[in-house]
Write an enzyme that holds these catalytic residues in place. Structure first.
Site, PDB file in Angstrom:
ATOM      1  N   ASP A   7      -7.396   2.300 -25.547  1.00 27.90           N
ATOM      2  CA  ASP A   7      -8.014   2.028 -24.146  1.00 27.90           C
ATOM      3  C   ASP A   7      -8.122   3.185 -23.426  1.00 27.90           C
ATOM      4  O   ASP A   7      -7.133   4.236 -23.638  1.00 27.90           O
ATOM      5  CB  ASP A   7      -7.169   1.137 -23.432  1.00 27.90           C
ATOM      6  CG  ASP A   7      -7.437  -0.453 -23.648  1.00 27.90           C
ATOM      7  OD1 ASP A   7      -8.433  -0.450 -24.476  1.00 27.90           O
ATOM      8  OD2 ASP A   7      -6.665  -1.334 -23.683  1.00 27.90           O
ATOM      9  N   PRO A  38       0.799  -1.052  -0.197  1.00 26.75           N
ATOM     10  CA  PRO A  38      -0.113   0.002  -0.135  1.00 26.75           C
ATOM     11  C   PRO A  38       0.762   1.403   0.098  1.00 26.75           C
ATOM     12  O   PRO A  38       0.481   2.264  -0.388  1.00 26.75           O
ATOM     13  CB  PRO A  38      -0.814  -0.089   1.506  1.00 26.75           C
ATOM     14  CG  PRO A  38      -0.689  -1.458   1.765  1.00 26.75           C
ATOM     15  CD  PRO A  38       0.431  -2.034   1.245  1.00 26.75           C
ATOM     16  N   GLU A  98       1.953  -8.659   8.607  1.00 26.52           N
ATOM     17  CA  GLU A  98       1.911  -7.234   9.081  1.00 26.52           C
ATOM     18  C   GLU A  98       2.732  -6.561   7.882  1.00 26.52           C
ATOM     19  O   GLU A  98       2.478  -5.167   7.592  1.00 26.52           O
ATOM     20  CB  GLU A  98       2.533  -6.867  10.244  1.00 26.52           C
ATOM     21  CG  GLU A  98       2.751  -5.650  10.812  1.00 26.52           C
ATOM     22  CD  GLU A  98       1.361  -4.843  10.987  1.00 26.52           C
ATOM     23  OE1 GLU A  98       1.266  -3.942  10.969  1.00 26.52           O
ATOM     24  OE2 GLU A  98       0.356  -5.778  11.180  1.00 26.52           O
ATOM     25  N   ARG A 109      -1.252  -7.532 -21.648  1.00 28.05           N
ATOM     26  CA  ARG A 109      -1.939  -7.449 -22.723  1.00 28.05           C
ATOM     27  C   ARG A 109      -1.604  -6.335 -23.677  1.00 28.05           C
ATOM     28  O   ARG A 109      -2.107  -6.087 -24.678  1.00 28.05           O
ATOM     29  CB  ARG A 109      -3.488  -6.862 -22.203  1.00 28.05           C
ATOM     30  CG  ARG A 109      -3.598  -5.522 -21.374  1.00 28.05           C
ATOM     31  CD  ARG A 109      -4.810  -5.318 -20.673  1.00 28.05           C
ATOM     32  NE  ARG A 109      -5.916  -5.080 -21.611  1.00 28.05           N
ATOM     33  CZ  ARG A 109      -6.184  -3.937 -22.355  1.00 28.05           C
ATOM     34  NH1 ARG A 109      -5.246  -3.127 -22.344  1.00 28.05           N
ATOM     35  NH2 ARG A 109      -7.131  -4.193 -23.428  1.00 28.05           N
TER      36      ARG A 109
END
Length: 266
Positions: A186, A106, A133, A171
């Site tokens: 895209d 994160p 953790e 992709r």
């Protein structure tokens, strides 16, 4: 391209990597994807990969030894494969052949389409998926080249983020998508959200396909698609317009769309 995913739960990944576009990309030889259980590299008889944090606190922390050992082994194997494939002696490879070692966490850099395009140019990616953790800080400091996050939220592990990044990168590889223009147009690839799509039938219930799309006039279709991409971006992600280079015609369209929106809200 070779991709190695280090995880304690390889079974989580195989269904995704073996299905749909990713599965076909593997079958057709566009990419090699391996899932590696880094528990196999633990140097203790119980094969533990985590321990309590120094200084106290909740949760368990992933030990550096298994992850360092796994990454270093994969780097050697990849180098040996390159050497056998191109008949070069070991040690003759340039720095560009070294893999990008990507830590999913994160705290990492926010993953974007631009980052996917950058990573698609690499020949070898190694993803490290954590649990518990967190990671021993020495993994960050001395092993990884990149830290990536897919958003400002916390998951139980790095597998889902890694699969997301792998899908986004693979992709973009040549030959993976049936229509090479699909990746080029895209959402986010041009800096804008993508224009709307329609298919048969031309009328479904009371909803018709825009006339311009069935007119056969390709120049007008391209103008319509550009305007729709600008309109959708302005409505849904106006922040993107601050970072994309717009032509004079684009700016006129955006100004007109803003004026139309102001009149409808008046």
């Amino acid at each position: 391209m070779r991709i190695d995913v280090l995880t304690l739960f390889p079974e989580m990944c195989e269904g995704v990597f073996g299905s749909s576009i990713l599965g076909k990309a593997r079958e057709n030889g566009h990419v090699v994807i391996n899932t590696v259980n880094f528990r196999d590299y633990s140097d203790n008889k119980h094969q533990t990969v985590d321990d309590y944090p120094y200084g106290g606190g909740g949760g368990m922390v992933l030990k550096p030894q298994p992850i360092f050992a796994a990454v270093e082994d994969l780097m050697v194997k990849a180098a040996e494969e390159r050497a056998s494939r191109i008949a070069e002696p070991m040690g003759s490879h340039d720095k560009a052949a070294k893999p990008r070692v990507i830590l999913m966490c994160p705290q990492g850099e926010r993953f974007t389409q631009k980052k996917a395009e950058e990573l698609s140019q690499e020949s070898h990616l190694i993803f490290v998926c954590g649990h518990y953790e967190g990671y021993d800080e020495r993994i960050r400091e001395h092993l990884v080249t990149d830290e990536l996050s897919i958003g400002d939220y916390v998951l139980t592990g790095g597998e889902l983020p890694a699969m997301t990044v792998v899908d986004s990168v693979v992709r973009l590889l040549p030959g993976v998508l049936g229509n090479e223009m699909s990746a080029v147009t895209d959402s986010f690839s041009t800096g804008l959200l993508e224009y709307p799509h329609y298919t048969r039938p031309a009328q479904f219930r009371d909803w018709k396909v825009p006339d311009v799309l069935i007119s056969g006039h390709h120049a007008n279709i391209e103008i319509w698609r550009r305007e729709q991409a600008l309109k959708r971006t302005l409505e849904r992600r106006p922040d993107l317009l601050e970072h994309v280079e717009l032509s004079k015609d684009d700016l006129k369209i955006v100004q007109r769309l803003k004026s139309d929106a102001e009149r409808s809200n008046a």
